[in-house]
Design a protein around this motif. Structure first.
Motif, PDB file in Angstrom:
ATOM      1  N   PRO A  94       0.810  -1.229   0.000  1.00  0.00           N
ATOM      2  CA  PRO A  94       0.000   0.000   0.000  1.00  0.00           C
ATOM      3  C   PRO A  94       0.839   1.272   0.000  1.00  0.00           C
ATOM      4  O   PRO A  94       0.417   2.290  -0.557  1.00  0.00           O
ATOM      5  CB  PRO A  94      -0.809  -0.133   1.294  1.00  0.00           C
ATOM      6  N   SER A  95       2.032   1.221   0.576  1.00  0.00           N
ATOM      7  CA  SER A  95       2.904   2.398   0.635  1.00  0.00           C
ATOM      8  C   SER A  95       3.342   2.875  -0.745  1.00  0.00           C
ATOM      9  O   SER A  95       3.759   4.026  -0.914  1.00  0.00           O
ATOM     10  CB  SER A  95       4.136   2.113   1.491  1.00  0.00           C
ATOM     11  N   MET A  96       3.261   1.984  -1.751  1.00  0.00           N
ATOM     12  CA  MET A  96       3.657   2.349  -3.118  1.00  0.00           C
ATOM     13  C   MET A  96       2.567   3.113  -3.860  1.00  0.00           C
ATOM     14  O   MET A  96       2.826   3.687  -4.921  1.00  0.00           O
ATOM     15  CB  MET A  96       4.005   1.080  -3.903  1.00  0.00           C
ATOM     16  N   MET A  97       1.342   3.120  -3.319  1.00  0.00           N
ATOM     17  CA  MET A  97       0.219   3.704  -4.048  1.00  0.00           C
ATOM     18  C   MET A  97       0.338   5.213  -4.228  1.00  0.00           C
ATOM     19  O   MET A  97      -0.192   5.776  -5.181  1.00  0.00           O
ATOM     20  CB  MET A  97      -1.103   3.358  -3.355  1.00  0.00           C
ATOM     21  N   ASN A  98       1.043   5.888  -3.308  1.00  0.00           N
ATOM     22  CA  ASN A  98       1.170   7.338  -3.435  1.00  0.00           C
ATOM     23  C   ASN A  98       2.441   7.759  -4.155  1.00  0.00           C
ATOM     24  O   ASN A  98       2.753   8.945  -4.250  1.00  0.00           O
ATOM     25  CB  ASN A  98       1.110   8.006  -2.054  1.00  0.00           C
ATOM     26  N   GLN A  99       3.179   6.785  -4.688  1.00  0.00           N
ATOM     27  CA  GLN A  99       4.405   7.078  -5.438  1.00  0.00           C
ATOM     28  C   GLN A  99       4.093   7.405  -6.895  1.00  0.00           C
ATOM     29  O   GLN A  99       3.056   7.004  -7.430  1.00  0.00           O
ATOM     30  CB  GLN A  99       5.358   5.889  -5.355  1.00  0.00           C
ATOM     31  N   SER A 100       5.009   8.103  -7.535  1.00  0.00           N
ATOM     32  CA  SER A 100       4.858   8.423  -8.955  1.00  0.00           C
ATOM     33  C   SER A 100       4.758   7.142  -9.783  1.00  0.00           C
ATOM     34  O   SER A 100       5.533   6.205  -9.595  1.00  0.00           O
ATOM     35  CB  SER A 100       6.054   9.249  -9.431  1.00  0.00           C
ATOM     36  N   TRP A 151      -5.044  10.338  -0.481  1.00  0.00           N
ATOM     37  CA  TRP A 151      -5.321  11.759  -0.331  1.00  0.00           C
ATOM     38  C   TRP A 151      -6.083  12.084   0.953  1.00  0.00           C
ATOM     39  O   TRP A 151      -6.917  11.318   1.407  1.00  0.00           O
ATOM     40  CB  TRP A 151      -6.109  12.262  -1.544  1.00  0.00           C
ATOM     41  N   GLY A 152      -5.806  13.284   1.486  1.00  0.00           N
ATOM     42  CA  GLY A 152      -6.539  13.752   2.645  1.00  0.00           C
ATOM     43  C   GLY A 152      -7.896  14.311   2.289  1.00  0.00           C
ATOM     44  O   GLY A 152      -8.820  14.336   3.108  1.00  0.00           O
ATOM     45  N   LYS A 153      -8.029  14.759   1.036  1.00  0.00           N
ATOM     46  CA  LYS A 153      -9.300  15.286   0.524  1.00  0.00           C
ATOM     47  C   LYS A 153      -9.211  15.351  -0.987  1.00  0.00           C
ATOM     48  O   LYS A 153      -8.150  15.600  -1.546  1.00  0.00           O
ATOM     49  CB  LYS A 153      -9.567  16.685   1.099  1.00  0.00           C
ATOM     50  N   VAL A 154     -10.335  15.122  -1.650  1.00  0.00           N
ATOM     51  CA  VAL A 154     -10.424  15.250  -3.106  1.00  0.00           C
ATOM     52  C   VAL A 154     -11.636  16.111  -3.424  1.00  0.00           C
ATOM     53  O   VAL A 154     -12.723  15.900  -2.873  1.00  0.00           O
ATOM     54  CB  VAL A 154     -10.568  13.871  -3.802  1.00  0.00           C
ATOM     55  N   VAL A 155     -11.467  17.097  -4.292  1.00  0.00           N
ATOM     56  CA  VAL A 155     -12.588  17.932  -4.737  1.00  0.00           C
ATOM     57  C   VAL A 155     -12.714  17.767  -6.240  1.00  0.00           C
ATOM     58  O   VAL A 155     -11.771  18.050  -6.989  1.00  0.00           O
ATOM     59  CB  VAL A 155     -12.384  19.414  -4.371  1.00  0.00           C
ATOM     60  N   THR A 156     -13.865  17.285  -6.671  1.00  0.00           N
ATOM     61  CA  THR A 156     -14.067  16.978  -8.085  1.00  0.00           C
ATOM     62  C   THR A 156     -15.239  17.756  -8.660  1.00  0.00           C
ATOM     63  O   THR A 156     -16.169  18.119  -7.933  1.00  0.00           O
ATOM     64  CB  THR A 156     -14.286  15.457  -8.280  1.00  0.00           C
ATOM     65  N   VAL A 157     -15.178  18.025  -9.948  1.00  0.00           N
ATOM     66  CA  VAL A 157     -16.289  18.661 -10.653  1.00  0.00           C
ATOM     67  C   VAL A 157     -16.822  17.671 -11.682  1.00  0.00           C
ATOM     68  O   VAL A 157     -16.069  17.170 -12.524  1.00  0.00           O
ATOM     69  CB  VAL A 157     -15.858  19.968 -11.354  1.00  0.00           C
ATOM     70  N   ILE A 158     -18.132  17.386 -11.606  1.00  0.00           N
ATOM     71  CA  ILE A 158     -18.782  16.419 -12.493  1.00  0.00           C
ATOM     72  C   ILE A 158     -19.908  17.116 -13.242  1.00  0.00           C
ATOM     73  O   ILE A 158     -20.767  17.763 -12.639  1.00  0.00           O
ATOM     74  CB  ILE A 158     -19.321  15.210 -11.696  1.00  0.00           C
ATOM     75  N   ASP A 159     -19.892  16.973 -14.553  1.00  0.00           N
ATOM     76  CA  ASP A 159     -20.887  17.587 -15.425  1.00  0.00           C
ATOM     77  C   ASP A 159     -22.301  17.153 -15.031  1.00  0.00           C
ATOM     78  O   ASP A 159     -22.566  15.970 -14.842  1.00  0.00           O
ATOM     79  CB  ASP A 159     -20.586  17.185 -16.874  1.00  0.00           C
ATOM     80  N   LYS A 160     -23.207  18.117 -14.890  1.00  0.00           N
ATOM     81  CA  LYS A 160     -24.559  17.829 -14.411  1.00  0.00           C
ATOM     82  C   LYS A 160     -25.388  17.031 -15.416  1.00  0.00           C
ATOM     83  O   LYS A 160     -26.258  16.252 -15.029  1.00  0.00           O
ATOM     84  CB  LYS A 160     -25.289  19.137 -14.094  1.00  0.00           C
ATOM     85  N   LYS A 161     -25.113  17.199 -16.694  1.00  0.00           N
ATOM     86  CA  LYS A 161     -25.945  16.561 -17.721  1.00  0.00           C
ATOM     87  C   LYS A 161     -25.410  15.202 -18.134  1.00  0.00           C
ATOM     88  O   LYS A 161     -26.150  14.210 -18.188  1.00  0.00           O
ATOM     89  CB  LYS A 161     -26.050  17.477 -18.943  1.00  0.00           C
ATOM     90  N   GLU A 162     -24.127  15.115 -18.441  1.00  0.00           N
ATOM     91  CA  GLU A 162     -23.543  13.901 -19.000  1.00  0.00           C
ATOM     92  C   GLU A 162     -22.752  13.073 -17.973  1.00  0.00           C
ATOM     93  O   GLU A 162     -22.255  11.999 -18.318  1.00  0.00           O
ATOM     94  CB  GLU A 162     -22.598  14.255 -20.164  1.00  0.00           C
ATOM     95  N   TYR A 163     -22.620  13.573 -16.768  1.00  0.00           N
ATOM     96  CA  TYR A 163     -21.833  12.908 -15.720  1.00  0.00           C
ATOM     97  C   TYR A 163     -20.379  12.700 -16.149  1.00  0.00           C
ATOM     98  O   TYR A 163     -19.774  11.672 -15.891  1.00  0.00           O
ATOM     99  CB  TYR A 163     -22.481  11.576 -15.309  1.00  0.00           C
ATOM    100  N   LEU A 164     -19.826  13.732 -16.800  1.00  0.00           N
ATOM    101  CA  LEU A 164     -18.424  13.699 -17.218  1.00  0.00           C
ATOM    102  C   LEU A 164     -17.550  14.262 -16.118  1.00  0.00           C
ATOM    103  O   LEU A 164     -17.916  15.239 -15.447  1.00  0.00           O
ATOM    104  CB  LEU A 164     -18.219  14.550 -18.477  1.00  0.00           C
TER     105      LEU A 164
END
Length: 237
Positions: A94-100, A151-164
């Motif tokens: 699991p420690s590798m998941m935040n690596q490049s 991540w400590g927090k994620v903020v996402t924007v999702i299209d209201k019509k097409e769910y993109l």
């Protein structure tokens, strides 16, 4: 008040779920390129990926020659890596998941998605915005207690019509912005409208970015579960 908050929480979850289902389908097979851009150089990786639901995925590196044949396999919460140069399959901790991932600005978790955006986070609508002329929900994702996430927090924007998926901002545990994902070139892939280009931009590295471009995506083609087995990944091509 409780019922109102409960409704908004449910709506946020449903929106994220619909966006996930829209981008993945029952199964997906995709080809893409990833360009790593740095101030003095750039390089491109080409790859093919297979997904089945949220539990199974495979990524096969096709070029450059040095990395050709490397495979990443996700099975539920386990991630495995086949390295042809040493003919070994390695379970990734699991420690590798935040690596490049492969020297890009994406983390390993961004690509193989060990963490579940649906199961490991709580979801809340915190506003709306317009990106590229599209009206979108702004949704905040906070890790559930005990979840092993990057991540400590994620903020996402999702299209209201097409769910993109239109934009994602990734924050560390202190609330500092680490990466921003910008989605563009929206067009039809496999009968679905999706962003064709996703650009990951780190906040603390000037003139660094990684551009992922989809070439083709096929949805809902039958893929047997056995394809995603540890014993099979060395034969994927």
């Amino acid at each position: 008040m409780f019922n109102v908050l409960q409704t908004f929480a449910q709506n946020a979850y449903d929106i994220v779920k619909k966006a996930e289902e829209h981008s993945r389908g029952r199964t997906s097979i995709a080809t893409m390129s990833i360009q790593i851009i740095r101030p003095s150089w750039s390089r491109t990786i080409t790859l093919k990926s297979w997904t089945k639901g949220n539990d199974y995925s495979v990524i096969l590196i096709q070029s450059p020659a040095k990395e050709k044949g490397i495979v990443y396999l996700k099975r539920s919460k386990e991630v495995w890596n086949w390295i042809p140069s040493i003919e070994r399959t390695i379970k990734m901790p699991p420690s590798m998941m935040n690596q490049s991932w492969m020297g890009t600005d994406f983390t390993t978790d961004d690509l193989v998605k060990e963490a579940s955006i649906l199961k490991d986070y709580s979801h809340e609508i915190i506003g709306d915005t317009i990106i590229q002329g599209r009206s979108g929900h702004i949704i905040r994702l906070v890790p559930k207690e005990g979840s092993a996430v990057v991540w400590g927090k994620v903020v996402t924007v999702i299209d209201k019509k097409e769910y993109l998926l239109l934009n994602v901002r990734y924050f560390d545990e202190t609330g500092t912005l680490v990466n921003t994902l910008e989605c563009s070139d929206i067009r039809i892939f496999g009968g679905r409208m999706l962003p064709g280009t996703m650009t990951m931009i780190p906040s603390d590295k000037n003139k660094h970015k990684t551009i992922m471009k989809y070439t083709d995506i096929v949805f809902d083609q039958d893929i047997q579960d056995a394809f995603f087995s540890i014993n099979s990944i060395s034969t994927i091509e």
